[in-house]
Every structure is written in structure tokens, then in C-alpha cells.
Design an enzyme around this catalytic site. Structure first.
Site, PDB file in Angstrom:
ATOM      1  N   GLY A  46      40.510  38.949  38.676  1.00  0.00           N
ATOM      2  CA  GLY A  46      39.083  39.188  38.823  1.00  0.00           C
ATOM      3  C   GLY A  46      38.281  38.092  38.140  1.00  0.00           C
ATOM      4  N   GLN A  51      31.021  34.402  34.169  1.00  0.00           N
ATOM      5  CA  GLN A  51      32.080  33.558  33.603  1.00  0.00           C
ATOM      6  C   GLN A  51      32.042  32.118  34.111  1.00  0.00           C
ATOM      7  OE1 GLN A  51      35.196  36.664  34.641  1.00  0.00           O
ATOM      8  NE2 GLN A  51      36.107  35.739  32.841  1.00  0.00           N
ATOM      9  N   CYS A  93      41.640  38.392  29.757  1.00  0.00           N
ATOM     10  CA  CYS A  93      40.413  37.874  30.363  1.00  0.00           C
ATOM     11  C   CYS A  93      40.530  36.356  30.479  1.00  0.00           C
ATOM     12  CB  CYS A  93      39.222  38.241  29.489  1.00  0.00           C
ATOM     13  SG  CYS A  93      37.647  37.650  30.135  1.00  0.00           S
ATOM     14  N   LEU A  94      40.121  35.805  31.603  1.00  0.00           N
ATOM     15  CA  LEU A  94      40.184  34.345  31.795  1.00  0.00           C
ATOM     16  C   LEU A  94      39.284  33.609  30.804  1.00  0.00           C
ATOM     17  CD1 LEU A  94      40.157  34.144  35.714  1.00  0.00           C
ATOM     18  CD2 LEU A  94      42.118  33.825  34.193  1.00  0.00           C
ATOM     19  N   HIS A 135      36.140  46.124  33.946  1.00  0.00           N
ATOM     20  CA  HIS A 135      36.186  44.888  33.160  1.00  0.00           C
ATOM     21  C   HIS A 135      35.159  43.873  33.683  1.00  0.00           C
ATOM     22  CE1 HIS A 135      38.507  41.604  30.976  1.00  0.00           C
ATOM     23  NE2 HIS A 135      37.759  40.904  31.819  1.00  0.00           N
ATOM     24  N   GLU A 136      35.141  43.670  35.008  1.00  0.00           N
ATOM     25  CA  GLU A 136      34.221  42.675  35.588  1.00  0.00           C
ATOM     26  C   GLU A 136      32.775  43.160  35.483  1.00  0.00           C
ATOM     27  OE1 GLU A 136      35.465  39.921  35.943  1.00  0.00           O
ATOM     28  OE2 GLU A 136      37.557  40.535  36.069  1.00  0.00           O
ATOM     29  N   HIS A 139      31.335  42.258  32.253  1.00  0.00           N
ATOM     30  CA  HIS A 139      30.910  40.856  32.173  1.00  0.00           C
ATOM     31  C   HIS A 139      29.446  40.706  32.601  1.00  0.00           C
ATOM     32  CE1 HIS A 139      34.327  38.476  30.960  1.00  0.00           C
ATOM     33  NE2 HIS A 139      35.121  38.990  31.871  1.00  0.00           N
TER      34      HIS A 139
HETATM   35 NI    NI Z   1      37.200  38.897  31.961  1.00  0.00          NI
END
Ligand code: NI
Length: 169
Positions: A46, A51, A93-94, A135-136, A139
Site C-alpha cells: 500500500g 508518502q 511502512c515504506l 494503515h493507509e 497516513h
Molecule cells: Ni505506511
């Protein structure tokens, strides 16, 4: 189309509350396409627009990662209508590469969003997809998964991240 740079913690732009998308313009379509490419390139399931430094309410998810026939979902102006059950699972998380920790989330959600064609969609999600949506969506509100950890665990991760950053200076 191009792979975009993913912001890393503690970049303050990760804390911006994203704005609602008023019109699905060609630019929005281009951003969504590039985000999907960026997500696959980074091997993530995701990615939120926040981000990649674009604070608009848009995220992309693909929990299946089928190489032959990928089916990413693009969520525009998502709203979580219902959260049910609780479940603790490891999350990463990226924007915080190299760290995972167990996060408690709802095990089932109903999310309403607009797709790239401008149609309102409702999706019932469980398991990994439900987790990814939450999660997204966090963000878009400037929240990271580490914010949902116990203070002790969060401080431990932040300490390690700081050490890692000092090393790379
Ligand atoms: Ni993330």
C-alpha cells in the site's frame, strides 16, 4: 509514469492532514498511476499520496501482488464507515523501512471511496486488506503506525531510527 520518491520518517510532510480531492483530473490519474508503479517498485502492499509528498486523500493498495495480473485498488476520498473486531498483527511502512511491530486494528472494516472513474464504491474488507486500508487511511491524517504502539515500543524504534540516521550522516 515514473517511480516517485517515498518520504521517510521523520519527514514532517508525513504529518500533514491530506485534503479532499474535488475533481478527478488527468493530474490525479497520473499521480495514481505513478503511485501504483512506486508501490510495486518498493515491494509494498500500500502507498498513500502523503508518502510521496502530495497531501491529497488518495491511496493505493494491492495485498495480493499477483505478478501476472496485478489488481491494485485506488481509493479516492476514502471514509471508513464501520470498524469491527480487534486484531493484533505485525505491521511495517515504506516510510519507516526495516521496522515492524504488532499493531492493534479493527479486523473488519467497511470503506466508502471514489474510484478513478468517479464512481462511489463500498468495500467490505477483512484480514490484511482491512489492516492495509486502516494503515493507509492513517497516513492521510498524518498518522504513522508507530503512533499506535505503546510508548515504550515507540521510543525504542525512534531511538534505533535516530542511531541509524546518525550512522548514515
Ligand atoms: Ni505506511
Amino acid at each position: 509514469m515514473a517511480v516517485m520518491e517515498i518520504l521517510k520518517y521523520p519527514d514532517q510532510r508525513l504529518r500533514i492532514i491530506a485534503k479532499k480531492i474535488e475533481n478527478i483530473t488527468d493530474d490525479i490519474k497520473k499521480i495514481a498511476t505513478s503511485m501504483i508503479e512506486t508501490m510495486y517498485h518498493a515491494k509494498g502492499i500500500g502507498l498513500a499520496a502523503t508518502q510521496v509528498g502530495i497531501p491529497i486523500r488518495l491511496f493505493v493498495i494491492d495485498v495480493d501482488q499477483l505478478e501476472e495480473n496485478p489488481k491494485p485498488i485506488i481509493f479516492i476520498n476514502p471514509e471508513i464507515l464501520l470498524q469491527e473486531g480487534r486484531e493484533k498483527h505485525d505491521e511495517g511502512c515504506l516510510s519507516i523501512p526495516g521496522y515492524t511491530a504488532p499493531v492493534e486494528r479493527a479486523s473488519k472494516v467497511i470503506v466508502r471511496y471514489i474510484n478513478l472513474e468517479g464512481e462511489i464504491q463500498e468495500l467490505v474488507a477483512e484480514g490484511l486488506l482491512a489492516r492495509a486500508i486502516q494503515h493507509e487511511n492513517d497516513h492521510l491524517d498524518g498518522k504513522l503506525f508507530i503512533d499506535r504502539l505503546s510508548t515504550i515500543r515507540r521510543e525504542l524504534i525512534i531511538k534505533r531510527l535516530k542511531k541509524q540516521m546518525e550512522k548514515s550522516l
